[in-house]
Scaffold this motif. Structure first.
Motif, PDB file in Angstrom:
ATOM      1  N   CYS A  46       0.837  -1.205   0.000  1.00 14.78           N
ATOM      2  CA  CYS A  46       0.000   0.000   0.000  1.00 14.78           C
ATOM      3  C   CYS A  46       0.869   1.251   0.000  1.00 14.78           C
ATOM      4  O   CYS A  46       0.617   2.199  -0.742  1.00 14.78           O
ATOM      5  CB  CYS A  46      -0.949  -0.003   1.191  1.00 14.78           C
ATOM      6  N   GLU A  47       1.903   1.239   0.825  1.00 14.90           N
ATOM      7  CA  GLU A  47       2.802   2.392   0.922  1.00 14.90           C
ATOM      8  C   GLU A  47       3.553   2.606  -0.393  1.00 14.90           C
ATOM      9  O   GLU A  47       3.679   3.735  -0.876  1.00 14.90           O
ATOM     10  CB  GLU A  47       3.804   2.147   2.058  1.00 14.90           C
ATOM     11  N   ILE A  48       4.018   1.520  -0.992  1.00 17.17           N
ATOM     12  CA  ILE A  48       4.779   1.598  -2.236  1.00 17.17           C
ATOM     13  C   ILE A  48       3.907   2.068  -3.399  1.00 17.17           C
ATOM     14  O   ILE A  48       4.340   2.857  -4.228  1.00 17.17           O
ATOM     15  CB  ILE A  48       5.404   0.218  -2.555  1.00 17.17           C
ATOM     16  N   ARG A  49       2.675   1.586  -3.461  1.00 13.18           N
ATOM     17  CA  ARG A  49       1.799   1.849  -4.602  1.00 13.18           C
ATOM     18  C   ARG A  49       1.014   3.156  -4.516  1.00 13.18           C
ATOM     19  O   ARG A  49       0.488   3.621  -5.530  1.00 13.18           O
ATOM     20  CB  ARG A  49       0.810   0.701  -4.786  1.00 13.18           C
ATOM     21  N   CYS A  50       0.910   3.743  -3.332  1.00 14.12           N
ATOM     22  CA  CYS A  50       0.115   4.966  -3.180  1.00 14.12           C
ATOM     23  C   CYS A  50       0.734   6.101  -4.005  1.00 14.12           C
ATOM     24  O   CYS A  50       1.855   6.536  -3.734  1.00 14.12           O
ATOM     25  CB  CYS A  50       0.022   5.386  -1.724  1.00 14.12           C
ATOM     26  N   PRO A  51       0.013   6.606  -5.016  1.00 14.37           N
ATOM     27  CA  PRO A  51       0.572   7.660  -5.869  1.00 14.37           C
ATOM     28  C   PRO A  51       0.706   9.010  -5.149  1.00 14.37           C
ATOM     29  O   PRO A  51       1.421   9.892  -5.612  1.00 14.37           O
ATOM     30  CB  PRO A  51      -0.425   7.757  -7.022  1.00 14.37           C
ATOM     31  N   ASP A  52       0.030   9.156  -4.018  1.00 11.78           N
ATOM     32  CA  ASP A  52       0.051  10.425  -3.297  1.00 11.78           C
ATOM     33  C   ASP A  52       0.885  10.376  -2.023  1.00 11.78           C
ATOM     34  O   ASP A  52       0.881  11.334  -1.244  1.00 11.78           O
ATOM     35  CB  ASP A  52      -1.380  10.844  -2.960  1.00 11.78           C
ATOM     36  N   LEU A  53       1.573   9.246  -1.788  1.00 14.35           N
ATOM     37  CA  LEU A  53       2.409   9.073  -0.590  1.00 14.35           C
ATOM     38  C   LEU A  53       1.620   9.311   0.696  1.00 14.35           C
ATOM     39  O   LEU A  53       2.137   9.850   1.671  1.00 14.35           O
ATOM     40  CB  LEU A  53       3.638   9.993  -0.649  1.00 14.35           C
ATOM     41  N   ALA A  54       0.365   8.894   0.685  1.00 11.33           N
ATOM     42  CA  ALA A  54      -0.530   9.152   1.811  1.00 11.33           C
ATOM     43  C   ALA A  54      -0.491   8.067   2.883  1.00 11.33           C
ATOM     44  O   ALA A  54      -1.100   8.231   3.931  1.00 11.33           O
ATOM     45  CB  ALA A  54      -1.965   9.319   1.306  1.00 11.33           C
ATOM     46  N   ILE A  55       0.212   6.963   2.630  1.00  9.86           N
ATOM     47  CA  ILE A  55       0.246   5.851   3.587  1.00  9.86           C
ATOM     48  C   ILE A  55       1.684   5.564   3.991  1.00  9.86           C
ATOM     49  O   ILE A  55       2.574   5.477   3.153  1.00  9.86           O
ATOM     50  CB  ILE A  55      -0.363   4.568   2.991  1.00  9.86           C
ATOM     51  N   GLU A  56       1.854   5.385   5.297  1.00  7.41           N
ATOM     52  CA  GLU A  56       3.144   4.956   5.826  1.00  7.41           C
ATOM     53  C   GLU A  56       2.883   3.797   6.779  1.00  7.41           C
ATOM     54  O   GLU A  56       1.991   3.871   7.626  1.00  7.41           O
ATOM     55  CB  GLU A  56       3.829   6.094   6.581  1.00  7.41           C
TER      56      GLU A  56
END
Length: 71
Positions: free
Chosen positions: A53-63
Protein backbone atom coordinates in the motif's frame (compact mmCIF):
# COMPACT_ATOMS: atom_id res chain seq x y z
CA UNK A 1 2.15 -10.19 11.46
CA UNK A 2 5.29 -11.75 12.82
CA UNK A 3 5.40 -12.53 16.51
CA UNK A 4 6.63 -9.73 18.71
CA UNK A 5 5.90 -6.94 16.23
CA UNK A 6 3.09 -4.46 15.82
CA UNK A 7 2.11 -2.48 12.74
CA UNK A 8 0.70 1.03 12.64
CA UNK A 9 -0.95 2.44 9.52
CA UNK A 10 -0.36 6.18 9.25
CA UNK A 11 -2.78 7.50 6.63
CA UNK A 12 -2.72 11.19 5.75
CA UNK A 13 -6.40 11.80 4.98
CA UNK A 14 -5.63 15.22 3.47
CA UNK A 15 -3.39 13.60 0.86
CA UNK A 16 -5.58 10.54 0.19
CA UNK A 17 -7.73 11.04 -2.90
CA UNK A 18 -9.62 7.75 -2.52
CA UNK A 19 -8.27 6.10 -5.67
CA UNK A 20 -8.44 2.63 -4.08
CA UNK A 21 -5.04 1.47 -5.33
CA UNK A 22 -3.96 0.57 -1.79
CA UNK A 23 -7.17 -1.40 -1.25
CA UNK A 24 -6.65 -3.30 -4.49
CA UNK A 25 -3.02 -4.27 -3.79
CA UNK A 26 -3.45 -5.29 -0.13
CA UNK A 27 -3.08 -9.10 -0.07
CA UNK A 28 -4.89 -9.41 3.28
CA UNK A 29 -7.77 -6.96 2.62
CA UNK A 30 -6.68 -4.79 5.56
CA UNK A 31 -7.59 -1.51 3.86
CA UNK A 32 -10.98 -0.18 2.81
CA UNK A 33 -12.40 3.12 1.63
CA UNK A 34 -14.67 4.72 4.22
CA UNK A 35 -17.83 6.76 3.65
CA UNK A 36 -15.67 9.79 2.74
CA UNK A 37 -13.85 7.67 0.11
CA UNK A 38 -10.62 7.80 2.13
CA UNK A 39 -8.40 4.81 2.98
CA UNK A 40 -8.69 3.31 6.45
CA UNK A 41 -7.12 0.26 8.07
CA UNK A 42 -10.31 -1.73 8.71
CA UNK A 43 -8.48 -4.89 9.83
CA UNK A 44 -5.01 -3.81 11.05
CA UNK A 45 -4.54 -7.04 12.99
CA UNK A 46 -4.40 -8.93 9.65
CA UNK A 47 -1.57 -6.77 8.24
CA UNK A 48 1.61 -8.63 7.26
CA UNK A 49 3.57 -5.39 6.74
CA UNK A 50 4.32 -6.07 3.08
CA UNK A 51 4.12 -2.30 2.47
CA UNK A 52 2.49 -2.72 -0.94
CA UNK A 53 0.00 0.00 0.00
CA UNK A 54 2.80 2.39 0.92
CA UNK A 55 4.78 1.60 -2.24
CA UNK A 56 1.80 1.85 -4.60
CA UNK A 57 0.12 4.97 -3.18
CA UNK A 58 0.57 7.66 -5.87
CA UNK A 59 0.05 10.43 -3.30
CA UNK A 60 2.41 9.07 -0.59
CA UNK A 61 -0.53 9.15 1.81
CA UNK A 62 0.25 5.85 3.59
CA UNK A 63 3.14 4.96 5.83
CA UNK A 64 3.55 1.59 7.52
CA UNK A 65 5.39 1.72 10.83
CA UNK A 66 6.67 -1.55 12.27
CA UNK A 67 7.61 -1.69 15.94
CA UNK A 68 9.05 -4.53 17.96
CA UNK A 69 6.96 -5.10 21.06
CA UNK A 70 8.66 -3.82 24.16
CA UNK A 71 10.20 -0.79 22.44
Amino acid sequence: MAKGKSVTHVINRDWCKGCGICVHFCPKQVLELDSDEKAVAARPEDCIACKLCEIRCPDLAIEIQIEKEGE
